[in-house]
Design a protein around this motif. Structure first.
Motif, PDB file in Angstrom:
ATOM      1  N   GLN A  47       2.259   1.881  -3.389  1.00  9.95           N
ATOM      2  CA  GLN A  47       1.220   2.353  -4.309  1.00  9.95           C
ATOM      3  C   GLN A  47       0.928   3.841  -4.143  1.00  9.95           C
ATOM      4  OE1 GLN A  47      -2.798   0.603  -3.989  1.00  9.95           O
ATOM      5  NE2 GLN A  47      -2.653   0.234  -6.201  1.00  9.95           N
ATOM      6  N   ARG A  48       1.110   4.357  -2.943  1.00  4.33           N
ATOM      7  CA  ARG A  48       0.843   5.773  -2.730  1.00  4.33           C
ATOM      8  C   ARG A  48       1.837   6.666  -3.475  1.00  4.33           C
ATOM      9  NH1 ARG A  48      -0.786   4.133   2.593  1.00  4.33           N
ATOM     10  NH2 ARG A  48       1.305   4.479   3.456  1.00  4.33           N
ATOM     11  N   THR A  49       3.029   6.152  -3.726  1.00  2.00           N
ATOM     12  CA  THR A  49       4.031   6.958  -4.443  1.00  2.00           C
ATOM     13  C   THR A  49       4.158   6.548  -5.912  1.00  2.00           C
ATOM     14  OG1 THR A  49       5.755   5.432  -3.668  1.00  2.00           O
ATOM     15  CG2 THR A  49       5.355   7.406  -2.352  1.00  2.00           C
ATOM     16  N   ASP A  66       0.834  -1.217   0.000  1.00  2.00           N
ATOM     17  CA  ASP A  66       0.000   0.000   0.000  1.00  2.00           C
ATOM     18  C   ASP A  66       0.862   1.257   0.000  1.00  2.00           C
ATOM     19  OD1 ASP A  66      -2.219  -1.620   0.020  1.00  2.00           O
ATOM     20  OD2 ASP A  66      -2.602  -1.405   2.173  1.00  2.00           O
ATOM     21  N   THR A  67       1.957   1.221   0.746  1.00  2.00           N
ATOM     22  CA  THR A  67       2.841   2.382   0.818  1.00  2.00           C
ATOM     23  C   THR A  67       3.509   2.632  -0.530  1.00  2.00           C
ATOM     24  OG1 THR A  67       3.264   1.945   3.162  1.00  2.00           O
ATOM     25  CG2 THR A  67       4.798   3.399   2.032  1.00  2.00           C
ATOM     26  N   PRO A 100       1.781   4.381  -8.259  1.00  2.00           N
ATOM     27  CA  PRO A 100       0.499   3.659  -8.252  1.00  2.00           C
ATOM     28  C   PRO A 100       0.494   2.278  -8.898  1.00  2.00           C
ATOM     29  CG  PRO A 100       0.164   5.963  -8.758  1.00  2.00           C
ATOM     30  CD  PRO A 100       1.641   5.758  -8.761  1.00  2.00           C
TER      31      PRO A 100
END
Length: 224
Positions: free
Chosen positions: A150-152, A147-148, A154
């Protein structure tokens, strides 16, 4: 008087040799065999003491990065934080592939601690942390790393690799298949970006691609 088995000097009243344990009274009939039980017992005791001392000492820090036998291990204290983290990551993953779970549990905290000391964690480092967490049975931690990332970034491919393995560990079949499908959907566009970390993990990504294709061609029913 001397021992008939080893030649050691004995006292006049000795019944057994103080050196090899041979029976003095059995000198004429027992020969060298009389001392065997004592010799075996002494060797066994020596081996036991050695094992206890080795277990008590435990693996040394320098052994974490040791190479093949006969090659001098590099000094881990002279490595950069990134080199130290990568060495420990490779050690844990090699042990995990060999099924040496006890050793994995021993080195895993060291590896995670090495990554926690890095000033920043890029996608590659977070992928390593996620794989380490999976090796230690922490599927939720691996999902958090995905998830982390994906935040930077995608659509980074490491997101779907971590998710597929984590969902498999959790028994979430539908979500595992979705991760494989997402990987295939974004694979070509991501590989075209020629990210350095993709080259570093080319073999793993190739194997994951094969499994993703197999999953797409042979769908499994969700577990009840």
């Amino acid at each position: 008087m001397t021992c008939h088995a080893c030649g050691a000097q004995l006292s006049a009243t000795a019944r057994f040799c103080h050196k090899c344990g041979a029976s003095v009274s059995a000198a004429q009939t027992g020969g060298w065999r009389a001392g065997v039980p004592w010799a075996v017992a002494g060797a066994a005791l020596g081996a036991l003491i050695t094992v206890v001392l080795m277990r008590g000492a435990g693996p040394k820090t320098s052994e974490v990065v040791a190479g093949p036998i006969g090659i001098r291990a590099p000094n881990i204290s002279q490595m950069s934080p990134e080199e130290r983290a990568n060495r420990l990551f490779n050690r844990v993953m090699t042990l995990a592939e060999a099924g040496k779970n006890d050793s994995v549990q021993f080195f895993l905290p060291m590896a995670l601690g090495a990554y926690s000391q890095l000033p920043t964690l890029d996608a590659d480092a977070r992928y390593h942390v996620g794989l380490l967490q999976l090796a230690g049975g922490d599927a939720a931690g691996a999902l958090a790393q995905a998830d982390t990332i994906q935040r930077t970034i995608p659509n980074h491919l490491f997101i779907y690799v971590l998710r597929a393995h984590a969902y498999q560990a959790q028994g979430s079949t539908a979500q595992e298949k979705r991760a494989y499908a997402d990987f295939l959907r974004h694979e070509q566009a991501e590989l075209a970006l020629k990210r350095a970390e993709y080259d570093d993990h080319r073999e793993s990504l190739t194997n994951f691609h094969s499994e993703a294709v197999r999953q797409a061609q042979n769908p499994r029913r969700p577990s009840s």
